[in-house]
Design an enzyme around this catalytic site. Structure first.
Site, PDB file in Angstrom:
ATOM      1  N   HIS A 177       7.338   0.537   7.087  1.00 28.12           N
ATOM      2  CA  HIS A 177       7.630   1.503   8.143  1.00 28.12           C
ATOM      3  C   HIS A 177       7.942   0.749   9.429  1.00 28.12           C
ATOM      4  O   HIS A 177       7.925  -0.496   9.453  1.00 28.12           O
ATOM      5  CB  HIS A 177       6.464   2.481   8.330  1.00 28.12           C
ATOM      6  N   HIS A 220       6.215  -2.382  10.878  1.00 24.23           N
ATOM      7  CA  HIS A 220       6.429  -3.722  10.310  1.00 24.23           C
ATOM      8  C   HIS A 220       7.643  -4.424  10.906  1.00 24.23           C
ATOM      9  O   HIS A 220       7.841  -5.620  10.667  1.00 24.23           O
ATOM     10  CB  HIS A 220       6.629  -3.623   8.791  1.00 24.23           C
ATOM     11  N   LYS A 225      -9.846  -0.216   9.952  1.00 24.42           N
ATOM     12  CA  LYS A 225      -9.767   1.037   9.201  1.00 24.42           C
ATOM     13  C   LYS A 225     -11.158   1.654   9.160  1.00 24.42           C
ATOM     14  O   LYS A 225     -12.146   0.972   8.873  1.00 24.42           O
ATOM     15  CB  LYS A 225      -9.269   0.782   7.763  1.00 24.42           C
ATOM     16  N   ARG A 267      -9.557   2.025   1.866  1.00 20.83           N
ATOM     17  CA  ARG A 267      -8.196   2.313   1.422  1.00 20.83           C
ATOM     18  C   ARG A 267      -8.197   2.776  -0.029  1.00 20.83           C
ATOM     19  O   ARG A 267      -9.068   2.397  -0.821  1.00 20.83           O
ATOM     20  CB  ARG A 267      -7.319   1.060   1.524  1.00 20.83           C
ATOM     21  N   GLN A 291      -7.084 -13.636   2.170  1.00 18.24           N
ATOM     22  CA  GLN A 291      -5.955 -13.903   3.062  1.00 18.24           C
ATOM     23  C   GLN A 291      -6.019 -15.327   3.608  1.00 18.24           C
ATOM     24  O   GLN A 291      -4.992 -15.979   3.781  1.00 18.24           O
ATOM     25  CB  GLN A 291      -5.905 -12.903   4.215  1.00 18.24           C
ATOM     26  N   LYS A 309       0.898   3.733   7.612  1.00 18.31           N
ATOM     27  CA  LYS A 309       1.485   4.367   6.432  1.00 18.31           C
ATOM     28  C   LYS A 309       0.729   5.629   6.028  1.00 18.31           C
ATOM     29  O   LYS A 309       1.274   6.472   5.343  1.00 18.31           O
ATOM     30  CB  LYS A 309       1.500   3.360   5.272  1.00 18.31           C
ATOM     31  N   THR A 310      -0.522   5.738   6.434  1.00 23.68           N
ATOM     32  CA  THR A 310      -1.308   6.896   6.025  1.00 23.68           C
ATOM     33  C   THR A 310      -1.328   7.979   7.094  1.00 23.68           C
ATOM     34  O   THR A 310      -1.949   9.005   6.921  1.00 23.68           O
ATOM     35  CB  THR A 310      -2.760   6.472   5.710  1.00 23.68           C
ATOM     36  N   THR A 312       0.815  -1.216   0.000  1.00 25.48           N
ATOM     37  CA  THR A 312       0.000   0.000   0.000  1.00 25.48           C
ATOM     38  C   THR A 312       0.846   1.263   0.000  1.00 25.48           C
ATOM     39  O   THR A 312       0.330   2.364   0.125  1.00 25.48           O
ATOM     40  CB  THR A 312      -0.938   0.002   1.227  1.00 25.48           C
ATOM     41  N   LYS A 349      -1.701   3.889  16.370  1.00 22.39           N
ATOM     42  CA  LYS A 349      -0.841   2.986  15.613  1.00 22.39           C
ATOM     43  C   LYS A 349       0.002   3.751  14.594  1.00 22.39           C
ATOM     44  O   LYS A 349      -0.452   4.707  13.987  1.00 22.39           O
ATOM     45  CB  LYS A 349      -1.726   1.957  14.906  1.00 22.39           C
ATOM     46  N   ASP A 395      -3.850  -6.839  14.773  1.00 23.96           N
ATOM     47  CA  ASP A 395      -5.039  -6.508  13.989  1.00 23.96           C
ATOM     48  C   ASP A 395      -5.358  -7.573  12.941  1.00 23.96           C
ATOM     49  O   ASP A 395      -6.381  -7.500  12.263  1.00 23.96           O
ATOM     50  CB  ASP A 395      -4.883  -5.138  13.321  1.00 23.96           C
TER      51      ASP A 395
END
Length: 427
Positions: free
Chosen positions: A51, A54, A88, A92, A183, A242-243, A46, A239, A204
């Site tokens: 970051h 991870h 979320k 996304r 997944q 990335k966003t 994504t 958290k 999560d």
């Protein structure tokens, strides 16, 4: 027969405050002590970089690898086209397959700097789940896989339920709702084709992991396992995503080694020992010794140790040396003692603004440096005594730069507060 000399990896993860949840712990403990296994962790594409959120998963994979287990990394070329809705509040952004493929290669390089890809049988491998999903017929997938998923059960998963409760107007799209199936199928595919029996993920991901375990049981009548790790959070408890703003990226072009070093150097005392346990392999005796010693010298602090450790692992020895040099220039050297070479180093490695030799007001430069969003805000910063020019406090709103403020005819060091720097270069 369990090998008594085998390191208990599950206990180690728990002692280092990494382990959050685990399925069937006794059975997994027995397997890990009797044989080496294949395990996997997935990362969706994504962004063009991982970051620090991870790192716990990657370091945990490294712990397993060092004990002889084989880590497999799945980069979600397919699932990234869908988007994981877990916890979320909004949908996304969807990216094209071409962008995702570019990100795949960039992130692969970052992972190869952490795991060992050339150590024999347990060498790490990276695979793309697009490689199997693009071949699947949707009718076949729904008939063979979809029949195992109960919608009522899926709706009760926290990752889905929270989205529905917190976003009643837009809810969740069917595209995102189907992510759980994809997944889960990843885990089943890896179990069949790579003999993977353990999936690792952040806390999560618990719902997605347990769905995969259930699917493997239903399709192949085999036992599989899941582990989740504690999430890394910011000082306010949110958290690192990335966003989010102020994300600490592993890509040095997005977060410089200096900023990366500074992040760890400024971990609050309330978190530093937790982070030393989670992010380093330092023995508990060493960490406990730091707790006993109250050292006011920053370079001897546990934060400095963590900053050195993390910067060297992610960016290498040279970048660590450079980050420490910049830190020394900005925080420990007197401005009068800085050489032209020191300023040249700063110009290449910290925020900067390049200007011509015309007259500029401080207000305007604060906006150009992005220390302020407007002249009004710039004025408030000056009035609050937050602005420094060459480490001297400036309180005049009408301040104008002159030749006197240019070191070596080209450089002016601008500072906001204690830790935000910008170097002005007068061309």
């Amino acid at each position: 027969m369990i090998k008594k000399n085998k390191i208990n990896i599950l206990k180690k993860l728990k002692d280092r405050d990494i382990l959050y949840q685990i399925t069937n712990q006794k059975k997994l403990f027995k397997i890990l002590n009797e044989q080496n296994i294949n395990l996997y962790c997935g990362f969706d594409l994504t962004a063009d970089s991982l970051h620090i959120g991870h790192l716990i998963q990657l370091f945990t994979l490294k712990y397993f690898q060092e004990l002889g287990h084989k880590p497999i990394i799945v980069l979600g070329g397919a699932t990234s086209l869908i988007g994981d809705p877990s916890f979320k509040l909004k949908k996304r952004k969807m990216n094209s397959i071409d962008i995702i493929n570019i990100w795949f290669h960039k992130i692969s390089i970052q992972i190869k700097n952490i795991l060992d890809f050339n150590c024999g049988k347990n060498s790490a491998i990276i695979i793309n789940n697009y490689d199997w999903f693009y071949k699947i017929n949707i009718l076949s997938f729904l008939r063979k896989i979809g029949k195992y998923f109960c919608v009522n059960h899926m709706m009760n998963k926290d990752s889905i339920k929270n989205r529905m409760i917190n976003n009643e107007i837009n809810g969740i799209s069917f595209t995102e709702f189907s992510y759980n199936l994809l997944q889960s199928y990843d885990f089943a595919y890896l179990n069949k084709n790579f003999n993977v029996i353990l999936q690792l993920g952040g806390s999560d991901q618990w719902g997605n992991i347990t769905s995969g375990i259930d699917l493997i049981k239903k399709i192949y009548n085999k036992k599989a396992f899941g582990i989740t790790t504690n999430l890394i959070v910011k000082n306010d408890g949110t958290k690192f995503g990335k966003t989010e703003k102020k994300t600490i990226w592993l890509n040095k072009n997005k977060t410089s080694p200096y900023k990366f070093f500074q992040f760890w150097l400024n971990i609050p005392d309330s978190l530093i020992y937790k982070f030393l346990y989670m992010f380093t392999d330092l023995k508990s005796e060493i960490i406990n010794n730091f707790k006993k010693k109250k050292n006011n010298i920053k370079k001897n602090s546990p934060q400095y140790l963590l900053a050195e450790y993390m910067t060297k692992i992610i960016h290498g020895k040279y970048s660590l040396i450079l980050a420490k040099k910049i830190t020394n220039i900005l925080f420990y050297k007197n401005i009068k003692d800085l050489s032209e070479n020191d300023f040249s180093i700063l110009l290449k490695n910290i925020n900067n603004v390049i200007l011509n030799n015309k007259k500029f007001s401080l207000q305007k430069i604060l906006v150009l440096s992005k220390f302020a969003s407007s002249r009004t805000q710039a004025s408030k910063l000056i009035e609050s005594n937050s602005i420094y020019i060459n480490n001297k406090k400036i309180s005049k709103i009408s301040f104008i730069f002159t030749e006197y403020h240019k070191k070596f005819n080209h450089f002016t060091l601008l500072r906001k507060g204690k830790k935000n720097f910008c170097l002005i270069y007068w061309s």
